[in-house]
Design an enzyme around this catalytic site. Sequence first.
Site, PDB file in Angstrom:
ATOM      1  CG  ASP A   1       0.002   3.037   4.286  1.00 29.94           C
ATOM      2  OD1 ASP A   1      -0.045   3.907   3.408  1.00 29.94           O
ATOM      3  OD2 ASP A   1      -1.001   2.503   4.770  1.00 29.94           O
TER       4      ASP A   1
ATOM      5  CB  CYS B   1      -4.574   2.511   6.622  1.00 30.68           C
ATOM      6  SG  CYS B   1      -4.027   1.002   7.433  1.00 30.68           S
TER       7      CYS B   1
ATOM      8  CB  CYS C   1      -0.906   0.011   1.223  1.00 32.66           C
ATOM      9  SG  CYS C   1       0.038  -0.013   2.743  1.00 32.66           S
TER      10      CYS C   1
ATOM     11  CB  CYS D   1      -2.403  -2.622   8.401  1.00 32.35           C
ATOM     12  SG  CYS D   1      -3.529  -2.556   7.002  1.00 32.35           S
TER      13      CYS D   1
HETATM   14 FE1  FES Z   1      -1.275   0.311   4.291  1.00 34.48          FE
HETATM   15 FE2  FES Z   1      -2.871  -0.470   6.153  1.00 34.48          FE
HETATM   16  S1  FES Z   1      -3.384  -0.077   4.080  1.00 34.48           S
HETATM   17  S2  FES Z   1      -0.734  -0.282   6.264  1.00 34.48           S
END
Ligand code: FES
Length: 142
Positions: A36, A59, A34, A103
Amino acid sequence: MLYSEKVMDHFQHPRNVGILENADGVGEVGNAKCGDIMKIYLKIDNGIITDVKFNTFGCGSAIATSSMATELIKGRHVSEALELTNKAVVEALDGLPAHKLHCSVLAEEAVKAAIKDYYDKNGIEYDHSMFPDCENCEGCQM
Ligand code: FES
């Protein structure tokens, strides 16, 4: 309800957010799936994690798990913190929806990366197999 009360609480009121100047160990990891990013800072005294802060650009589930992870390792010995699994963090949060489990891997990896940094900076010997390299980590394949 999709998210537990604990997840909502840690998402809305994350504990230990910020930066530690002069941290003894810093770990930064990204989730390839994602994009992140999480960064964790540890203050370590005689092997004990006396303070911990984190910054997560991610997120809600990533924020909640990072927050819970910092609470779980604070005051612990680094060897105990190394045993922290994303599963334990998810359990402490009373669960996450299946599609959000990936995540939680971010927090576990960031803690490990920060401890590895501490070991490296202080010339402390360790078993390298404890820290699988990123390319082979199943976290990104989840
Ligand atoms: Fe990226 Fe949760 S969607 S860490």
